[in-house]
Design an enzyme around this catalytic site. Structure first.
Site, PDB file in Angstrom:
ATOM      1  N   GLU A  66       0.811  -1.226   0.000  1.00 41.60           N
ATOM      2  CA  GLU A  66       0.000   0.000   0.000  1.00 41.60           C
ATOM      3  C   GLU A  66       0.839   1.269   0.000  1.00 41.60           C
ATOM      4  O   GLU A  66       0.745   2.090   0.912  1.00 41.60           O
ATOM      5  CB  GLU A  66      -0.914  -0.003   1.241  1.00 41.60           C
ATOM      6  CG  GLU A  66      -1.820  -1.208   1.357  1.00 41.60           C
ATOM      7  CD  GLU A  66      -2.536  -1.287   2.706  1.00 41.60           C
ATOM      8  OE1 GLU A  66      -2.150  -0.562   3.650  1.00 41.60           O
ATOM      9  OE2 GLU A  66      -3.478  -2.078   2.820  1.00 41.60           O
ATOM     10  N   TYR A  80       0.019  14.044   0.692  1.00 40.69           N
ATOM     11  CA  TYR A  80      -0.372  14.682   1.953  1.00 40.69           C
ATOM     12  C   TYR A  80      -0.291  16.212   1.823  1.00 40.69           C
ATOM     13  O   TYR A  80       0.052  16.911   2.765  1.00 40.69           O
ATOM     14  CB  TYR A  80       0.459  14.143   3.125  1.00 40.69           C
ATOM     15  CG  TYR A  80       0.409  12.624   3.186  1.00 40.69           C
ATOM     16  CD1 TYR A  80      -0.779  11.993   3.550  1.00 40.69           C
ATOM     17  CD2 TYR A  80       1.499  11.837   2.827  1.00 40.69           C
ATOM     18  CE1 TYR A  80      -0.864  10.604   3.566  1.00 40.69           C
ATOM     19  CE2 TYR A  80       1.420  10.444   2.844  1.00 40.69           C
ATOM     20  CZ  TYR A  80       0.234   9.835   3.214  1.00 40.69           C
ATOM     21  OH  TYR A  80       0.148   8.471   3.223  1.00 40.69           O
ATOM     22  N   CYS A  98      -2.865  33.735   9.585  1.00 45.03           N
ATOM     23  CA  CYS A  98      -2.541  34.329  10.893  1.00 45.03           C
ATOM     24  C   CYS A  98      -2.206  33.264  11.920  1.00 45.03           C
ATOM     25  O   CYS A  98      -2.977  33.004  12.847  1.00 45.03           O
ATOM     26  CB  CYS A  98      -3.684  35.212  11.362  1.00 45.03           C
ATOM     27  SG  CYS A  98      -3.706  36.724  10.414  1.00 45.03           S
ATOM     28  N   GLU A  99      -1.088  32.593  11.717  1.00 46.42           N
ATOM     29  CA  GLU A  99      -0.558  31.610  12.654  1.00 46.42           C
ATOM     30  C   GLU A  99       0.957  31.667  12.537  1.00 46.42           C
ATOM     31  O   GLU A  99       1.493  31.717  11.422  1.00 46.42           O
ATOM     32  CB  GLU A  99      -0.994  30.173  12.267  1.00 46.42           C
ATOM     33  CG  GLU A  99      -2.455  29.883  12.373  1.00 46.42           C
ATOM     34  CD  GLU A  99      -2.961  29.698  13.791  1.00 46.42           C
ATOM     35  OE1 GLU A  99      -2.131  29.495  14.707  1.00 46.42           O
ATOM     36  OE2 GLU A  99      -4.182  29.762  13.972  1.00 46.42           O
ATOM     37  N   TYR A 153       3.916  18.548  10.953  1.00 42.90           N
ATOM     38  CA  TYR A 153       4.971  17.571  11.269  1.00 42.90           C
ATOM     39  C   TYR A 153       6.372  18.170  11.233  1.00 42.90           C
ATOM     40  O   TYR A 153       7.336  17.402  11.091  1.00 42.90           O
ATOM     41  CB  TYR A 153       5.017  16.448  10.224  1.00 42.90           C
ATOM     42  CG  TYR A 153       3.769  15.756   9.824  1.00 42.90           C
ATOM     43  CD1 TYR A 153       2.920  15.162  10.760  1.00 42.90           C
ATOM     44  CD2 TYR A 153       3.458  15.621   8.468  1.00 42.90           C
ATOM     45  CE1 TYR A 153       1.801  14.466  10.331  1.00 42.90           C
ATOM     46  CE2 TYR A 153       2.344  14.915   8.052  1.00 42.90           C
ATOM     47  CZ  TYR A 153       1.519  14.342   8.988  1.00 42.90           C
ATOM     48  OH  TYR A 153       0.421  13.647   8.571  1.00 42.90           O
ATOM     49  N   ARG A 210       1.850  20.214   5.958  1.00 43.28           N
ATOM     50  CA  ARG A 210       2.898  19.349   6.504  1.00 43.28           C
ATOM     51  C   ARG A 210       3.939  20.080   7.343  1.00 43.28           C
ATOM     52  O   ARG A 210       4.311  19.591   8.403  1.00 43.28           O
ATOM     53  CB  ARG A 210       3.565  18.533   5.392  1.00 43.28           C
ATOM     54  CG  ARG A 210       2.594  17.579   4.682  1.00 43.28           C
ATOM     55  CD  ARG A 210       3.306  16.629   3.724  1.00 43.28           C
ATOM     56  NE  ARG A 210       4.138  15.691   4.425  1.00 43.28           N
ATOM     57  CZ  ARG A 210       5.454  15.763   4.537  1.00 43.28           C
ATOM     58  NH1 ARG A 210       6.113  16.714   3.903  1.00 43.28           N
ATOM     59  NH2 ARG A 210       6.119  14.889   5.247  1.00 43.28           N
TER      60      ARG A 210
HETATM   61  C1  LIG Z   1      -1.271   5.923   5.288  1.00 43.48           C
HETATM   62  C2  LIG Z   1      -1.355   4.494   5.007  1.00 43.48           C
HETATM   63  C3  LIG Z   1      -0.636   3.936   3.937  1.00 43.48           C
HETATM   64  C4  LIG Z   1       0.296   4.730   3.069  1.00 43.48           C
HETATM   65  O1  LIG Z   1       1.413   5.184   3.745  1.00 43.48           O
HETATM   66  P1  LIG Z   1       2.602   5.897   2.927  1.00 43.48           P
HETATM   67  O2  LIG Z   1       3.573   6.250   3.967  1.00 43.48           O
HETATM   68  O3  LIG Z   1       2.019   7.068   2.250  1.00 43.48           O
HETATM   69  O4  LIG Z   1       3.127   4.879   1.962  1.00 43.48           O
HETATM   70  C5  LIG Z   1      -0.803   2.599   3.685  1.00 43.48           C
HETATM   71  N1  LIG Z   1      -1.626   1.829   4.443  1.00 43.48           N
HETATM   72  C6  LIG Z   1      -2.326   2.330   5.479  1.00 43.48           C
HETATM   73  C7  LIG Z   1      -3.219   1.442   6.257  1.00 43.48           C
HETATM   74  C8  LIG Z   1      -2.214   3.673   5.799  1.00 43.48           C
HETATM   75  O5  LIG Z   1      -2.897   4.162   6.830  1.00 43.48           O
END
Ligand SMILES: *Cc1c(COP(=O)(O)O)cnc(C)c1O
Length: 424
Positions: free
Chosen positions: A273, A373, A344-345, A316, A312
């Site tokens: 994923e 993101y 305004c932050e 982060y 971001r």
């Molecule tokens: C966010 C997420 C991803 C993707 O993460 P990346 O760091 O963008 O590769 C894959 N699987 C699940 C369950 C997630 O929550």
């Protein structure tokens, strides 16, 4: 590797000058490169050739339907986390069988929709969720193909806010409890436990934590099989990092080799994923300089993009490279500036002490590595309409999301009757 390069002194997305995009779509605007998306997808998919793997692009990284469709045409499936993401993936042409529905807080409505659509896998994050899926599936006379997301308690060694696989994180079910949960799943109607799922965090730049987690997951598959559960799938999540600055994340080839090493003996179907890896460096945020302001201690370049458009850095402490669209001449003077947005932050800062050429009002800048993101996290804070998104392919450009209309944004608020119609 990406396709944002200077050609004849002008930063281009593939063959399109960014200045042309600023004219066509205005600023701020996200710009994505098809060739870069496809290159990243292909590099990852090719690394898994011969491993019976389905690449389910994590749609949350960049869920524009044109981006999903670009990847779906390459054979990608999708990892989705909400009704909205599921609908986007289906509309973009991802076959339901290649969709994994993840997420720790799926509503009843979302589970019903996933069952109706016939998604290939639902990742279960808690026992009450398992019971609910069972009830909804058996009411429909369906079998829900599920994987239990286990939490391997591995430190991903990434930013604290994007680590997900430690026992104190909210995600998954503790590894030690998994056998009990699979036994429960086997006894429930409407449930077919096809796999095991993990996802330990995002922007990992070392293989070690992946190796630990994959080994634990593989061990669990063997334990479960030993207990009579026909586990045939292993979903290893996403999380492989990308270079934003000077990180040197493992290559997809090394990552795929690790997967083979740790899970190859199982003969499972793999699900992967990746999100950030595909989209992160395939996008930039194009912004225009509003003012150059000499403070007493610092110089500020105030741009028209804000933290609401790209969250971001504020969320982060993320570092994004910032480059001028007009390539500076060799030896041209530079200055150290803070690049800040108009919100305004105090956290609305894209970069501290960046060495940039002498900028003027109306100059264009590109905030690099903003394809993942970025747009998906945008808000309308300070009543700033959501920005446009543009996709480039060779010398063609398409607006794939129009800039949000200010009148529509304002019209979403309703004045209750007791306030009368003074505002009309
Ligand atoms: C966010 C997420 C991803 C993707 O993460 P990346 O760091 O963008 O590769 C894959 N699987 C699940 C369950 C997630 O929550």
């Amino acid at each position: 590797m990406d396709h944002f390069t200077y050609i004849d002194g002008q930063l281009h997305a593939e063959s399109v000058p960014l200045s042309r995009i600023a004219e066509a779509a205005g600023t701020p605007t996200y710009v994505y490169s098809t060739a870069t998306l496809v290159h990243h997808y292909r590099t990852f998919a090719d690394a898994f050739a011969g491993q019976n793997a389905t690449i389910c692009y994590a749609v949350k990284a960049n869920s524009n339907q044109a981006v999903i469709a670009t990847l779906a045409r390459q054979g990608a499936g999708a990892d989705v986390l909400s009704e909205g993401e599921l609908r986007r993936a289906l509309k973009a042409g991802v076959p339901a069988a290649k969709i994994v529905f993840s997420g720790i807080g799926k509503s009843r409505r979302e589970i019903a929709l996933a069952l109706e659509a016939g998604v290939g896998q639902i990742n279960v994050e808690s026992e009450p969720e398992l019971e609910l899926i069972s009830a909804l599936a058996s009411a429909r006379g369906a079998m829900a193909p599920i994987a239990i997301r286990v939490n391997p308690d591995v430190d991903a060694k990434t930013h604290e806010k994007i680590t997900t696989g430690r026992k104190e994180n909210k995600f998954g079910i503790a590894l030690a409890r998994a056998p009990e949960i699979y036994a429960r799943a086997a006894a429930l109607p409407g449930i077919e436990a096809v796999g095991v799922a993990i996802h330990i965090g995002s922007q990992l730049t070392e293989l070690g934590p992946f190796g630990d987690a994959f080994t634990l997951a593989a061990g669990l598959v063997e334990t479960l099989r030993g207990a009579g559960h026909p586990i045939r799938r292993l979903d290893l999540g996403g999380g492989l990092g990308i270079p934003y600055r000077d990180e040197t994340p493992p290559s997809p080839a090394d990552y795929a080799a690790l997967v083979r090493e740790t899970t190859g003996h199982l003969g499972v179907e793999l699900v992967l994923e990746p999100g950030r890896l595909i989209a992160g460096n395939a996008g930039i945020l194009l912004t225009r300089v509003l003012y150059v302001k000499q403070g007493t201690a610092k110089s500020f370049v105030v741009v028209d993009a804000g933290m609401n458009d790209l969250m971001r850095p504020a969320l982060y402490d993320a570092w994004h490279r910032i480059v001028p669209v007009v390539e500076p001449a060799m030896g041209a003077p530079t200055a150290a500036v803070d690049v800040v947005g108009p919100v305004c932050e105090t956290t609305d800062i894209f970069g501290h002490d960046r060495i940039l050429p002498m900028l003027e009002c109306d100059d264009l800048l590109a905030i690099r590595s903003a394809g993942a993101y970025g747009a998906v996290m945008a808000s309308t804070y300070n009543t700033r309409p959501l920005v446009a998104e543009v996709l480039v392919k060779d010398d063609a450009l398409a607006v794939i999301r129009a800039r949000q209309d200010m009148a529509e944004l304002l019209a979403m608020d309703r004045i209750p009757a007791w306030l009368g119609d003074e505002s009309q």
